[in-house]
Write a protein that holds these residues in place. Structure first.
Motif, PDB file in Angstrom:
ATOM      1  N   THR A   1     -23.087  21.271  -8.480  1.00 35.16           N
ATOM      2  CA  THR A   1     -23.896  21.385  -9.693  1.00 35.16           C
ATOM      3  C   THR A   1     -24.695  22.679  -9.700  1.00 35.16           C
ATOM      4  OG1 THR A   1     -24.073  18.972  -9.862  1.00 35.16           O
ATOM      5  CG2 THR A   1     -25.684  20.295 -11.078  1.00 35.16           C
ATOM      6  N   MET A   2     -25.346  22.995  -8.562  1.00 41.94           N
ATOM      7  CA  MET A   2     -26.138  24.222  -8.494  1.00 41.94           C
ATOM      8  C   MET A   2     -25.249  25.458  -8.536  1.00 41.94           C
ATOM      9  SD  MET A   2     -29.225  23.296  -5.799  1.00 41.94           S
ATOM     10  CE  MET A   2     -28.114  22.769  -4.494  1.00 41.94           C
ATOM     11  N   TRP A   3     -24.076  25.382  -7.914  1.00 41.13           N
ATOM     12  CA  TRP A   3     -23.166  26.522  -7.884  1.00 41.13           C
ATOM     13  C   TRP A   3     -22.681  26.889  -9.292  1.00 41.13           C
ATOM     14  CZ3 TRP A   3     -21.877  29.969  -4.260  1.00 41.13           C
ATOM     15  CH2 TRP A   3     -20.757  30.773  -4.477  1.00 41.13           C
ATOM     16  N   ASN A   4     -22.547  25.871 -10.161  1.00 42.62           N
ATOM     17  CA  ASN A   4     -22.017  26.101 -11.509  1.00 42.62           C
ATOM     18  C   ASN A   4     -23.109  26.298 -12.557  1.00 42.62           C
ATOM     19  OD1 ASN A   4     -19.115  25.889 -11.085  1.00 42.62           O
ATOM     20  ND2 ASN A   4     -19.515  23.767 -10.545  1.00 42.62           N
ATOM     21  N   VAL A   5     -24.373  26.443 -12.121  1.00 47.73           N
ATOM     22  CA  VAL A   5     -25.436  26.728 -13.078  1.00 47.73           C
ATOM     23  C   VAL A   5     -25.183  28.104 -13.705  1.00 47.73           C
ATOM     24  CG1 VAL A   5     -27.887  27.221 -13.338  1.00 47.73           C
ATOM     25  CG2 VAL A   5     -27.159  25.276 -11.975  1.00 47.73           C
ATOM     26  N   GLY A   6     -25.184  28.174 -15.012  1.00 44.87           N
ATOM     27  CA  GLY A   6     -24.935  29.432 -15.709  1.00 44.87           C
ATOM     28  C   GLY A   6     -23.475  29.744 -15.903  1.00 44.87           C
ATOM     29  N   VAL A   7     -22.560  28.908 -15.390  1.00 44.91           N
ATOM     30  CA  VAL A   7     -21.119  29.101 -15.592  1.00 44.91           C
ATOM     31  C   VAL A   7     -20.702  28.290 -16.812  1.00 44.91           C
ATOM     32  CG1 VAL A   7     -18.824  28.822 -14.600  1.00 44.91           C
ATOM     33  CG2 VAL A   7     -20.743  29.473 -13.138  1.00 44.91           C
ATOM     34  N   HIS A   8     -20.139  28.961 -17.791  1.00 38.45           N
ATOM     35  CA  HIS A   8     -19.821  28.306 -19.068  1.00 38.45           C
ATOM     36  C   HIS A   8     -18.319  28.285 -19.335  1.00 38.45           C
ATOM     37  CE1 HIS A   8     -24.096  28.376 -19.873  1.00 38.45           C
ATOM     38  NE2 HIS A   8     -24.122  29.681 -19.649  1.00 38.45           N
ATOM     39  N   GLN A   9     -17.533  28.119 -18.292  1.00 39.91           N
ATOM     40  CA  GLN A   9     -16.082  28.058 -18.473  1.00 39.91           C
ATOM     41  C   GLN A   9     -15.723  26.876 -19.389  1.00 39.91           C
ATOM     42  OE1 GLN A   9     -13.890  27.656 -14.840  1.00 39.91           O
ATOM     43  NE2 GLN A   9     -11.992  28.399 -15.717  1.00 39.91           N
ATOM     44  N   GLY A  10     -14.879  27.156 -20.395  1.00 36.62           N
ATOM     45  CA  GLY A  10     -14.518  26.127 -21.362  1.00 36.62           C
ATOM     46  C   GLY A  10     -15.425  26.074 -22.577  1.00 36.62           C
ATOM     47  N   TYR A  11     -16.453  26.938 -22.628  1.00 37.40           N
ATOM     48  CA  TYR A  11     -17.390  26.950 -23.747  1.00 37.40           C
ATOM     49  C   TYR A  11     -16.655  27.302 -25.042  1.00 37.40           C
ATOM     50  CZ  TYR A  11     -21.305  28.538 -26.644  1.00 37.40           C
ATOM     51  OH  TYR A  11     -22.201  28.725 -27.661  1.00 37.40           O
ATOM     52  N   GLN A  12     -16.799  26.464 -26.057  1.00 34.18           N
ATOM     53  CA  GLN A  12     -16.073  26.646 -27.316  1.00 34.18           C
ATOM     54  C   GLN A  12     -16.995  26.297 -28.496  1.00 34.18           C
ATOM     55  OE1 GLN A  12     -12.692  24.023 -27.993  1.00 34.18           O
ATOM     56  NE2 GLN A  12     -11.521  25.695 -28.875  1.00 34.18           N
ATOM     57  N   PRO A  13     -17.804  27.245 -28.927  1.00 34.82           N
ATOM     58  CA  PRO A  13     -18.740  26.949 -30.035  1.00 34.82           C
ATOM     59  C   PRO A  13     -18.023  26.868 -31.374  1.00 34.82           C
ATOM     60  CG  PRO A  13     -18.844  29.267 -29.470  1.00 34.82           C
ATOM     61  CD  PRO A  13     -17.900  28.639 -28.468  1.00 34.82           C
ATOM     62  N   VAL A  14     -18.674  26.238 -32.342  1.00 34.65           N
ATOM     63  CA  VAL A  14     -18.145  26.157 -33.700  1.00 34.65           C
ATOM     64  C   VAL A  14     -18.488  27.463 -34.417  1.00 34.65           C
ATOM     65  CG1 VAL A  14     -18.250  24.929 -35.895  1.00 34.65           C
ATOM     66  CG2 VAL A  14     -18.397  23.655 -33.742  1.00 34.65           C
ATOM     67  N   GLN A  15     -17.465  28.133 -34.962  1.00 32.56           N
ATOM     68  CA  GLN A  15     -17.657  29.410 -35.621  1.00 32.56           C
ATOM     69  C   GLN A  15     -17.802  29.217 -37.133  1.00 32.56           C
ATOM     70  OE1 GLN A  15     -18.237  31.986 -33.977  1.00 32.56           O
ATOM     71  NE2 GLN A  15     -17.268  31.794 -31.978  1.00 32.56           N
ATOM     72  N   PRO A  16     -18.446  30.155 -37.825  1.00 30.22           N
ATOM     73  CA  PRO A  16     -18.610  30.021 -39.279  1.00 30.22           C
ATOM     74  C   PRO A  16     -17.301  30.086 -40.042  1.00 30.22           C
ATOM     75  CG  PRO A  16     -19.339  32.173 -38.518  1.00 30.22           C
ATOM     76  CD  PRO A  16     -19.110  31.354 -37.293  1.00 30.22           C
ATOM     77  N   ILE A  17     -16.280  30.740 -39.458  1.00 31.09           N
ATOM     78  CA  ILE A  17     -14.947  30.804 -40.062  1.00 31.09           C
ATOM     79  C   ILE A  17     -13.939  30.370 -39.003  1.00 31.09           C
ATOM     80  CG2 ILE A  17     -13.180  32.299 -41.073  1.00 31.09           C
ATOM     81  CD1 ILE A  17     -15.389  34.034 -42.191  1.00 31.09           C
ATOM     82  N   LYS A  18     -13.028  29.489 -39.357  1.00 28.77           N
ATOM     83  CA  LYS A  18     -12.028  29.002 -38.403  1.00 28.77           C
ATOM     84  C   LYS A  18     -10.915  30.040 -38.268  1.00 28.77           C
ATOM     85  CE  LYS A  18     -12.915  24.124 -39.321  1.00 28.77           C
ATOM     86  NZ  LYS A  18     -12.349  22.838 -39.813  1.00 28.77           N
ATOM     87  N   PHE A  19     -11.218  31.094 -37.505  1.00 26.73           N
ATOM     88  CA  PHE A  19     -10.246  32.159 -37.281  1.00 26.73           C
ATOM     89  C   PHE A  19      -9.266  31.722 -36.190  1.00 26.73           C
ATOM     90  CE2 PHE A  19      -8.683  35.884 -35.076  1.00 26.73           C
ATOM     91  CZ  PHE A  19      -8.283  36.701 -36.121  1.00 26.73           C
ATOM     92  N   SER A  20      -7.968  31.767 -36.477  1.00 32.08           N
ATOM     93  CA  SER A  20      -6.938  31.324 -35.528  1.00 32.08           C
ATOM     94  C   SER A  20      -6.310  32.528 -34.839  1.00 32.08           C
ATOM     95  CB  SER A  20      -5.857  30.517 -36.255  1.00 32.08           C
ATOM     96  OG  SER A  20      -4.776  30.249 -35.382  1.00 32.08           O
ATOM     97  N   HIS A  21      -6.590  32.700 -33.534  1.00 33.34           N
ATOM     98  CA  HIS A  21      -5.900  33.737 -32.761  1.00 33.34           C
ATOM     99  C   HIS A  21      -4.418  33.397 -32.597  1.00 33.34           C
ATOM    100  CE1 HIS A  21      -9.873  35.306 -31.764  1.00 33.34           C
ATOM    101  NE2 HIS A  21      -9.291  36.365 -31.236  1.00 33.34           N
ATOM    102  N   GLN A  22      -4.081  32.122 -32.613  1.00 35.66           N
ATOM    103  CA  GLN A  22      -2.674  31.715 -32.477  1.00 35.66           C
ATOM    104  C   GLN A  22      -1.840  32.272 -33.628  1.00 35.66           C
ATOM    105  OE1 GLN A  22      -1.760  27.537 -33.079  1.00 35.66           O
ATOM    106  NE2 GLN A  22      -0.327  27.575 -31.385  1.00 35.66           N
ATOM    107  N   ILE A  23      -2.380  32.222 -34.850  1.00 33.05           N
ATOM    108  CA  ILE A  23      -1.649  32.732 -36.013  1.00 33.05           C
ATOM    109  C   ILE A  23      -1.620  34.259 -36.000  1.00 33.05           C
ATOM    110  CG2 ILE A  23      -1.704  32.938 -38.526  1.00 33.05           C
ATOM    111  CD1 ILE A  23      -2.778  30.098 -38.632  1.00 33.05           C
ATOM    112  N   HIS A  24      -2.767  34.901 -35.725  1.00 30.66           N
ATOM    113  CA  HIS A  24      -2.847  36.360 -35.830  1.00 30.66           C
ATOM    114  C   HIS A  24      -2.198  37.060 -34.630  1.00 30.66           C
ATOM    115  CE1 HIS A  24      -5.828  35.041 -38.758  1.00 30.66           C
ATOM    116  NE2 HIS A  24      -5.768  36.236 -39.311  1.00 30.66           N
TER     117      HIS A  24
END
Length: 421
Positions: free
Chosen positions: A227-250
């Motif tokens: 738990t302490m080792w991963n403090v500040g590690v945000h792997q997998g962080y996926q916030p909601v964006q104002p526009i649903k931009f798809s990197h898969q399509i572009h």
């Protein structure tokens, strides 16, 4: 229970089949218009709409003002008709800024007639359902009345049977639940006695108690360390964006280079987020309307609102607003990372840090971005010396060997990133 459920399922299938047959008979007259609607939405909506101008003009009333044979020739190959010197074709071509219309030689005459029938039907000021019902009634009142009465009878019978079977099922479920409660009440004392006996035997065994306590402490220590080792590690962080931009399509489907939007990766510390004007290089004309019944995609419409762009008049307003993107990859203030040094000098691919970005519908932090992760990468990555950065270093060493004067400015000491994070 299973027998009743299977009977109920069979009855539901019979009722649904009957409803589908009746519906198919009552809507047979509208097949040509529906076929035309399907073809229109798949081939025409990217440039045309019924009641408004998109790329091409609005199509409302066109089938009534032009000859059907002429329209068929125009839709199949407008350029051939213009080349033949047809006055109407040349006039339309010039009125629309000489925009070339796509040829549809793969469509048959009947398919084009269906499209024209759909345009005529869609131009009318009335609901499609009311028109279809009126046509069916005018065609055969007696047959429609018979089918409606039969449909009502089937629905009423199905509802009655389903209600009766549901009541039977609920009664059986209540009986089974009461029996299970009675069985559990009888077994509870036995289970409680067994647990008490086990607890007493466990407490008397000192070695087993000591080993259990030791294992518990070890597990808590490992969990606390992770738990302490991963403090500040945000792997997998996926916030909601104002526009649903798809990197898969572009980046994936359309294979747009990362640096087309993130141009800063080649020349600065930050990769940079593209401005909305970069989006408009493509979405000035691409609106994805073919997926939204001729309407502009809701996400592309957000770009238009941010730039105060009017797609009908194709002009910009005076009230643009910034798009509030949420940053995904964050480094501590004491950590310095330069994109240009990695991308240009080392030749590192974007996917090395950001993962398979071309497959992401919504972007998330793929790598942990910890110091250990960076150090491990530097330990196994070979240096590519065939670039100007190392050529300048070699020249600097040669001058030092000759005893010539060297200053920090000669080896990049005046670059902003040397001091300013």
């Amino acid at each position: 229970m299973r027998t009743i459920s299977s009977v109920l399922g069979s009855l539901a299938r019979v009722v649904s089949t009957s409803l589908m047959l009746l519906f198919a008979v009552t809507t047979l007259h509208a097949q040509d218009v529906k076929e035309g609607e399907k073809i229109f939405k798949s081939k025409c909506t990217s440039c045309h709409a019924i009641d408004r101008k998109v790329v091409g003009p609005a199509l409302k009333g066109i089938p009534e003002t032009k000859d059907e044979a002429w329209l068929i020739k125009w839709i199949k190959n407008s350029q051939a008709l213009i080349a033949s010197g047809d006055a109407d074709a040349v006039k339309i071509f010039e009125e629309n800024n000489k925009l070339v219309m796509t040829s549809f030689t793969d469509l048959s005459d009947d398919q084009i007639k269906s499209v024209l029938a759909y345009i005529t039907d869609a131009s009318k000021e009335k609901p499609k359902e009311a028109a279809a019902a009126g046509g069916a009634g005018a065609k055969d009142d007696n047959a429609s009345m018979f089918m409606i009465l039969g449909l009502i009878a089937v629905v009423v019978l199905a509802v009655v049977v389903i209600v009766v079977l549901n009541r039977v099922i609920r009664t059986l479920e209540n009986v089974i639940a009461k029996n299970q409660e009675a069985i559990a009440a009888q077994q509870e004392p036995e289970d409680s006695q067994r647990f008490v006996k086990f607890a007493k035997a466990f407490v008397k065994n000192k070695k087993l108690v000591g080993f259990t306590v030791l294992m518990l402490v070890a597990l808590l220590a490992v969990g606390g360390w992770k738990t302490m080792w991963n403090v500040g590690v945000h792997q997998g962080y996926q916030p909601v964006q104002p526009i649903k931009f798809s990197h898969q399509i572009h980046a994936g489907v359309n294979k747009i280079e990362c640096q087309y939007c993130h141009g800063g990766a080649f020349k600065s510390k930050n990769a940079s987020i593209p401005s909305a004007n970069v989006c408009m290089n493509c979405h000035n004309t691409i609106t994805a309307s073919e997926h939204y019944d001729g309407e502009i995609s809701p996400e592309i419409a957000k770009i238009y609102r941010a730039l105060d762009w009017n797609p009908d008049t194709r002009t910009y307003g005076n009230n643009p607003k910034p798009i509030q993107w949420v940053r995904i990859h964050n480094l501590p203030d004491f950590a310095y990372f330069n994109h240009s040094q990695h991308v240009v000098v080392a030749g590192v691919e974007c996917q090395t840090c950001h993962g398979p970005i071309q497959n992401m519908e919504e972007v998330y932090q793929y790598s942990p971005l910890t110091m250990k992760w960076c150090v491990d990468c530097h330990k196994k990555t070979d240096i590519k010396s065939d670039n100007k950065y190392y050529e300048d270093l070699i020249k600097a060493h040669e001058r030092i060997k000759k005893g010539e004067k060297m200053t920090a400015a000669m080896i990049g000491g005046l670059e902003c990133g040397k001091c300013h994070y």
